[in-house]
Scaffold this motif. Sequence first.
Motif, PDB file in Angstrom:
ATOM      1  N   SER A  81       0.815  -1.220   0.000  1.00 43.53           N
ATOM      2  CA  SER A  81       0.000   0.000   0.000  1.00 43.53           C
ATOM      3  C   SER A  81       0.850   1.271   0.000  1.00 43.53           C
ATOM      4  N   SER A  82       2.148   1.146  -0.311  1.00 43.50           N
ATOM      5  CA  SER A  82       2.996   2.344  -0.217  1.00 43.50           C
ATOM      6  C   SER A  82       2.667   3.340  -1.318  1.00 43.50           C
ATOM      7  N   LEU A  83       2.816   4.616  -0.983  1.00 42.73           N
ATOM      8  CA  LEU A  83       2.538   5.699  -1.922  1.00 42.73           C
ATOM      9  C   LEU A  83       3.509   5.632  -3.103  1.00 42.73           C
ATOM     10  N   GLU A 106       2.492   2.977  -5.532  1.00 43.20           N
ATOM     11  CA  GLU A 106       1.275   3.365  -6.244  1.00 43.20           C
ATOM     12  C   GLU A 106       1.622   4.385  -7.320  1.00 43.20           C
ATOM     13  N   ARG A 107       2.460   5.350  -6.982  1.00 46.18           N
ATOM     14  CA  ARG A 107       2.848   6.380  -7.958  1.00 46.18           C
ATOM     15  C   ARG A 107       3.513   5.750  -9.179  1.00 46.18           C
ATOM     16  N   ARG A 109       0.978   3.852 -11.272  1.00 48.38           N
ATOM     17  CA  ARG A 109       0.073   4.736 -11.996  1.00 48.38           C
ATOM     18  C   ARG A 109       0.793   5.389 -13.161  1.00 48.38           C
ATOM     19  N   GLU A 110       2.061   5.737 -12.961  1.00 48.47           N
ATOM     20  CA  GLU A 110       2.826   6.353 -14.056  1.00 48.47           C
ATOM     21  C   GLU A 110       3.062   5.371 -15.195  1.00 48.47           C
ATOM     22  N   LEU A 138      -5.262   1.271 -15.144  1.00 49.18           N
ATOM     23  CA  LEU A 138      -6.615   1.823 -15.109  1.00 49.18           C
ATOM     24  C   LEU A 138      -7.048   2.117 -13.673  1.00 49.18           C
ATOM     25  N   TYR A 139      -6.752   1.194 -12.758  1.00 45.94           N
ATOM     26  CA  TYR A 139      -7.271   1.321 -11.396  1.00 45.94           C
ATOM     27  C   TYR A 139      -6.317   0.650 -10.432  1.00 45.94           C
ATOM     28  N   TYR A 140      -6.377   1.093  -9.179  1.00 43.47           N
ATOM     29  CA  TYR A 140      -5.439   0.588  -8.177  1.00 43.47           C
ATOM     30  C   TYR A 140      -6.224   0.263  -6.897  1.00 43.47           C
ATOM     31  N   VAL A 195      -6.030  -1.711  -2.947  1.00 45.58           N
ATOM     32  CA  VAL A 195      -5.208  -2.341  -1.914  1.00 45.58           C
ATOM     33  C   VAL A 195      -6.014  -3.473  -1.281  1.00 45.58           C
ATOM     34  N   LYS A 196      -5.344  -4.588  -1.050  1.00 49.32           N
ATOM     35  CA  LYS A 196      -6.052  -5.744  -0.447  1.00 49.32           C
ATOM     36  C   LYS A 196      -6.368  -5.461   1.025  1.00 49.32           C
ATOM     37  N   PRO A 197      -7.468  -5.969   1.553  1.00 51.94           N
ATOM     38  CA  PRO A 197      -8.424  -6.820   0.843  1.00 51.94           C
ATOM     39  C   PRO A 197      -9.308  -5.977  -0.078  1.00 51.94           C
ATOM     40  N   ASP A 202     -12.299  -4.709  -2.301  1.00 52.55           N
ATOM     41  CA  ASP A 202     -13.752  -4.791  -2.218  1.00 52.55           C
ATOM     42  C   ASP A 202     -14.256  -5.399  -3.523  1.00 52.55           C
ATOM     43  N   PHE A 261       3.606  12.342 -12.180  1.00 56.92           N
ATOM     44  CA  PHE A 261       2.705  12.747 -13.265  1.00 56.92           C
ATOM     45  C   PHE A 261       1.629  11.680 -13.301  1.00 56.92           C
ATOM     46  N   ILE A 262       0.455  12.042 -12.806  1.00 60.93           N
ATOM     47  CA  ILE A 262      -0.618  11.048 -12.633  1.00 60.93           C
ATOM     48  C   ILE A 262      -1.754  11.365 -13.593  1.00 60.93           C
ATOM     49  N   GLU A 304     -12.054   7.402  -7.270  1.00 64.34           N
ATOM     50  CA  GLU A 304     -10.687   7.360  -7.783  1.00 64.34           C
ATOM     51  C   GLU A 304      -9.991   8.708  -7.550  1.00 64.34           C
ATOM     52  N   GLY A 346     -18.626  -2.412   2.123  1.00 64.98           N
ATOM     53  CA  GLY A 346     -17.530  -3.080   1.404  1.00 64.98           C
ATOM     54  C   GLY A 346     -16.222  -2.318   1.436  1.00 64.98           C
ATOM     55  N   LYS A 348      -8.748   4.303   0.934  1.00 61.92           N
ATOM     56  CA  LYS A 348      -8.145   4.360  -0.411  1.00 61.92           C
ATOM     57  C   LYS A 348      -7.648   5.782  -0.661  1.00 61.92           C
ATOM     58  N   ARG A 349      -6.449   5.862  -1.140  1.00 63.57           N
ATOM     59  CA  ARG A 349      -5.901   7.180  -1.506  1.00 63.57           C
ATOM     60  C   ARG A 349      -6.535   7.640  -2.810  1.00 63.57           C
ATOM     61  N   VAL A 374      -2.161  11.052  -4.561  1.00 66.62           N
ATOM     62  CA  VAL A 374      -1.043  10.373  -5.226  1.00 66.62           C
ATOM     63  C   VAL A 374      -0.237  11.390  -6.036  1.00 66.62           C
TER      64      VAL A 374
END
Lengths: 119, 457
Positions: free
Chosen positions: A83-85, A88-89, A92-93, A97-99, A101-103, A105, B197-198, B213, B224, B229-230, B235
Motif C-alpha cells: 500500500s505504499s505511496l 502506487e505512484r 500509476r505512471e 486503469l485502477y489501483y 489495496v487488499k483486501p 472490495d 505525473f498522474i 478514484e 464493502g 483508499k488514496r 497520489v
Amino acid sequence: MRRVLVIEDDPKDMAITRNAVLRAGLFPDCVATGEEALSYLLRNDCAYILVEPCVKGLNLPLILSLANKRDRKAAIVVITKDSSLTSERKLREMGILYYMVKPADDMELSMVLQNGKAD
Amino acid sequence: MEKPISILLVDDEADFRAIISDHLEEKGYQVFSVGSGQEAISAAQEQDFDVALLDVKMPGMDGVNLLQMLKEIDPSVEVIMLTGHATIETAVQSIKLGALDYLSKPVRLSELEVTIARALEVRHLRRQAFQLRERLRQKEAFPEIIGKSRKILAIQQQIEQVAQTDATVLIEGESGSGKELVAKAIHRRSKRGDGPFIVLNCGALQESLLENELFGHEKGAFTGASTEKRGLVEVADGGTLFVDEVAEMSLACQTRFLRILEAGDYRRLGSTKDLKVDLRIIAATNKKLAERAKQGQFREDLFYRLNVFRIVVPPLRERKEDIPILIGHFLANSEVGPKPPPPVSPEALESLMDYSWPGNVREVANVVERTLIVSQGLPIRPQHLNLTSREVPLVTCGEKDLLPLEQVERDHIQKVLAAVSGNKRRAARILGISLRNLYRKLEHYGLANSEPLKTAL
C-alpha cells in the motif's frame, strides 16, 4: 465473452478476484506466476488484466508492454498488498486503469470491470 | 592512435617522485611530476590529466587542499591520495572531497598499479554515463512532440512559456493528436518535473468510481470499503494531475474538483476532514468545453478555472508536412520489423500524405507497426498500407473540363500503349480486354497505325 487475466499467487485472494470477475459477467483466466502470465498474453487477448505486482517472477513492465501491443488494449487493474505511496505512484505512471489495496472490495472491483472501459 | 594515459604526480620528495615516475612510465603511462601544490595547479590549468597522485603532507598547500583545487579545475580527474601519515580523519575528508582512494606509504607498486587501473575504469564509466546523459538531453529537447511544422513549433513555444509557471492548462484537440504528450512535456519542464505525473481518464470510469478514484475514501465510507483508499489528488501531491477527457466528468464531481483548483482542499469520500494538496492541474478534452459550459453541461466557473492557459493541438491533417517525420520516427523506433527499417516507396508516401488520418498521430503509429509486419522487410508499397478509408483528393472541375466517354477511352488506350512501348498484347492485358477487342478499338479510334503517346516518367 470478454476474458480477464487474473495474475495472483494467493489462493484466497484469487478466489475473491475470480468471483468478482464472474459477478461482472466476464470470464476469468487465472495464473499464479509471471511466466504463466507471459505465456497467456503471447497467445490470447483479454479485456482486463488484474494483477498483484508482488507475484514471484512477475515482470510488470513487460506485461504492460504486451498488453498494449494488442489490437484491443487490455486495461490493467492492480490489486496489491503493497500500500505504499511510492509504489502506487510508480504503477500509476506506468498507465494502469485502477489501483486497489487488499483486501479488495469485490463490489468495487465488479464495478470497475462492468463499467470501466477497456479500449 | 590512442592518447596515452596521463598521470599527475605531486610529492615534495624528489626520490619518491623519481621511483614512482620511472615505474609508471615503464608501464606505458605519461607521468608529469611536480614537487608542490602550486606547481600542480599550474600544470592542471594547462593540460588535462586522467589520474592525480597526491601526497597529503607537503609544505605550503597540503594534499587535501590541493585535491579541492584540482577538482575545481577538472572535476573528472580521478585522485588517489598518498601519505606516510595516514589518519582516518584525513582519509575520510579526502574521500568526501572526491578522492577515489587512499594509499599509505611506503606504497607497494603493484597496489599502486591496481589502484590506478581502477581509477581509469571509474573515469571511463563516469565519462560514458555523462555522454549518454548529454546525448539523451540533446535528443530529448522535445522528444514528446515530433514535427517541424509551424503549428507544432508554436505548440513547443507555448509549452516552454507555460511550463515554468504553475498555471492550470487546458489542452484541446482531437483523439490521438497528442494531448497527453503535451501535458507530459509541460510537466517535465516544470519545477514539478521530478514529482509524479498522474493521469485520470474521466472517460474510462463510470461516475461513482471516478469520484472515488479522484478523492479516495475512508474505511467504512460505504458497504464493502474495508480499507481506506488514496485518491489521485493525494497520489499526485507535489506533482501534476492530468485530467483527460475532462468533459466527461459529472457535474457533482466537477463541484468537488473545483474546490481543489480554488483552494487545494478536498475530502475523501466518507470523511468530514479537509485535506490539502499541492498539485498542478492539466486538463484535456476533445470536446468544445466552452460550448458545453454555455449549454450547462459543464460548470462555467470550472471551465474558467481550467482555461487559464489554453493549448489547441492541431489534428494531423492540418500539419501534413509532419507526416514523413512521424513515419520516420515510428519506423526507426518500432520493435517489429527489421533494423534498419525498410524504405518507403514514393507511391506509398503519396498515399500516406493523401490520407486524412482521423486517428491522428496514434493512428500513424498503428499503421506503421501493421505495415512493418505486412511488408516483411520489403520496401513499403501502397498495398502494404491498408489505410482504413482511402481518401482520394477531390478534384473539382468545371463542366467545360469534362470529356465525352469516347475521348476518355481513346486517351486512356493511347496512354497504356505508350506505357508498354506499343506492345498490344500487354496493353490488352492491362486494359482487361481481349487482343481482338483492342484491335477493334484501335481501328475505331483511328489509332491502328499511329505512334503511341509519349508519357512523362
